[in-house]
Structure formats: C-alpha cells, structure tokens
Design a protein around this motif. Sequence first.
Motif, PDB file in Angstrom:
ATOM      1  N   ALA A  12       0.842  -1.197   0.000  1.00  0.00           N
ATOM      2  CA  ALA A  12       0.000   0.000   0.000  1.00  0.00           C
ATOM      3  C   ALA A  12       0.874   1.242   0.000  1.00  0.00           C
ATOM      4  O   ALA A  12       1.887   1.286   0.704  1.00  0.00           O
ATOM      5  CB  ALA A  12      -0.894   0.007   1.234  1.00  0.00           C
ATOM      6  N   HIS A  46      -6.598  -4.728   6.838  1.00  0.00           N
ATOM      7  CA  HIS A  46      -5.459  -4.737   5.919  1.00  0.00           C
ATOM      8  C   HIS A  46      -4.254  -5.124   6.760  1.00  0.00           C
ATOM      9  O   HIS A  46      -3.851  -4.388   7.652  1.00  0.00           O
ATOM     10  CB  HIS A  46      -5.285  -3.353   5.281  1.00  0.00           C
ATOM     11  N   GLU A  49       0.132  -6.731   3.984  1.00  0.00           N
ATOM     12  CA  GLU A  49      -0.068  -6.290   2.595  1.00  0.00           C
ATOM     13  C   GLU A  49      -1.198  -7.050   1.907  1.00  0.00           C
ATOM     14  O   GLU A  49      -1.184  -7.260   0.703  1.00  0.00           O
ATOM     15  CB  GLU A  49       1.226  -6.400   1.780  1.00  0.00           C
ATOM     16  N   SER A  72     -12.128  -5.876  -7.291  1.00  0.00           N
ATOM     17  CA  SER A  72     -11.791  -4.473  -7.056  1.00  0.00           C
ATOM     18  C   SER A  72     -12.288  -4.117  -5.661  1.00  0.00           C
ATOM     19  O   SER A  72     -13.295  -4.651  -5.198  1.00  0.00           O
ATOM     20  CB  SER A  72     -12.450  -3.547  -8.082  1.00  0.00           C
ATOM     21  N   VAL A  82      -9.707   5.764  -2.858  1.00  0.00           N
ATOM     22  CA  VAL A  82      -8.676   4.725  -2.803  1.00  0.00           C
ATOM     23  C   VAL A  82      -9.313   3.497  -3.417  1.00  0.00           C
ATOM     24  O   VAL A  82     -10.310   2.974  -2.911  1.00  0.00           O
ATOM     25  CB  VAL A  82      -8.211   4.435  -1.363  1.00  0.00           C
ATOM     26  N   ALA A  84      -8.336  -0.302  -5.313  1.00  0.00           N
ATOM     27  CA  ALA A  84      -7.318  -1.309  -5.574  1.00  0.00           C
ATOM     28  C   ALA A  84      -7.929  -2.428  -6.409  1.00  0.00           C
ATOM     29  O   ALA A  84      -9.111  -2.739  -6.279  1.00  0.00           O
ATOM     30  CB  ALA A  84      -6.778  -1.881  -4.265  1.00  0.00           C
ATOM     31  N   VAL A 127      -3.103  -7.310  -3.745  1.00  0.00           N
ATOM     32  CA  VAL A 127      -3.270  -6.182  -4.663  1.00  0.00           C
ATOM     33  C   VAL A 127      -2.313  -6.312  -5.848  1.00  0.00           C
ATOM     34  O   VAL A 127      -1.120  -6.550  -5.676  1.00  0.00           O
ATOM     35  CB  VAL A 127      -3.044  -4.841  -3.942  1.00  0.00           C
ATOM     36  N   ARG A 129      -2.794  -3.820  -8.369  1.00  0.00           N
ATOM     37  CA  ARG A 129      -2.736  -2.447  -8.879  1.00  0.00           C
ATOM     38  C   ARG A 129      -3.458  -1.519  -7.918  1.00  0.00           C
ATOM     39  O   ARG A 129      -4.572  -1.822  -7.474  1.00  0.00           O
ATOM     40  CB  ARG A 129      -3.402  -2.391 -10.247  1.00  0.00           C
ATOM     41  N   TRP A 130      -2.832  -0.416  -7.564  1.00  0.00           N
ATOM     42  CA  TRP A 130      -3.478   0.646  -6.785  1.00  0.00           C
ATOM     43  C   TRP A 130      -3.903   1.727  -7.753  1.00  0.00           C
ATOM     44  O   TRP A 130      -3.118   2.184  -8.571  1.00  0.00           O
ATOM     45  CB  TRP A 130      -2.505   1.238  -5.750  1.00  0.00           C
ATOM     46  N   ALA A 133      -5.078   6.358  -5.460  1.00  0.00           N
ATOM     47  CA  ALA A 133      -4.701   6.124  -4.066  1.00  0.00           C
ATOM     48  C   ALA A 133      -4.727   7.420  -3.265  1.00  0.00           C
ATOM     49  O   ALA A 133      -3.702   7.963  -2.889  1.00  0.00           O
ATOM     50  CB  ALA A 133      -3.346   5.452  -3.981  1.00  0.00           C
ATOM     51  N   THR A 140      -1.255   4.121 -10.039  1.00  0.00           N
ATOM     52  CA  THR A 140       0.006   3.442  -9.789  1.00  0.00           C
ATOM     53  C   THR A 140      -0.076   2.086 -10.470  1.00  0.00           C
ATOM     54  O   THR A 140      -0.705   1.175  -9.954  1.00  0.00           O
ATOM     55  CB  THR A 140       0.249   3.258  -8.274  1.00  0.00           C
TER      56      THR A 140
END
Length: 144
Positions: A12, A46, A49, A72, A82, A84, A127, A129-130, A133, A140
């Motif tokens: 994250a 969370h 990770e 998602s 936010v 992910a 995750v 892909r972020w 964010a 990202t």
Amino acid sequence: MNDHRNPGSLPAPEHIRDRLAEDRNVWLCTSRADGSPHVVPVWFVHLGERWWIGASTRSVKVRNVLRDPRVSLALEDGDAPVVAQGRARVREDFPEEVIAAFRGRYDWDPRTPYGPDPRRSLLEVAVTRWLMAGSAPETTPNPG
C-alpha cells in the motif's frame, strides 16, 4: 504475517496506510457468472499487505471469487478515492493475527456464523494495482 505474503502483492502507498487502518468499510466488487458486477460493502482488515474479508462460505462474493478471483476494492470516501485491484482467494483457515485484527477493529470474530449458512471463510486479497490512491486521477500501475 510473512508466511502469507505473496511477492505479487503490491504494498500500500504510505500516504493511505492510516485510511487502511481506520476506515470502517470497503466496497468489494466481484464478477457474477454472467459477467455482471456484484458490489457489496464489507468489513475488512489490511494486514501483511493483504485485505482480509470475512464471509459466509456460500455467499455470492465467495462463489464469485471461486469462479473468477479478480476483484476491485474501493474505500467509501469519494472525495479522497482509494481503489485497488487484485486477486482473491478463499481460505477455510483463520490465521490468529487476522482474527485478532478483526477483534481489535470491530470487536468481532470473522468465524461467527451469520445468516442461514453457519460455515465461514476468509477472502484474502493480494493487490495487483493501486488506482486513485487518495487523490484522483493518480494511477500506480503494476510494475513489469
């Protein structure tokens, strides 16, 4: 939690870690068999990770993940989004540190039966892909 880490899970971003520790709900989106989305707000932790979500074993979200692990996740604050993307897996075991995190956050044990199905599972989301964010339109991408 190192034994549950997957090298493919993106950490994250530092600036959203407080949100991941404090926000109460996340919207989980899975895909139904016909490809249509299934979106539901859920409690989460969370940790390591990973996103962890408790669920009834026969729930729509669990059935969807068993068929297609792509998911998602979106925190509720649309002014500071936010989002992910990741891959979920259904777990029948309940790591002690995950149970402790749910108890500390919600005073709740994710093994507690809910609804007509007394069996419980955990969704573990890594995750890939972020997105957005904390401020749109930041993206990202997954490295590589």
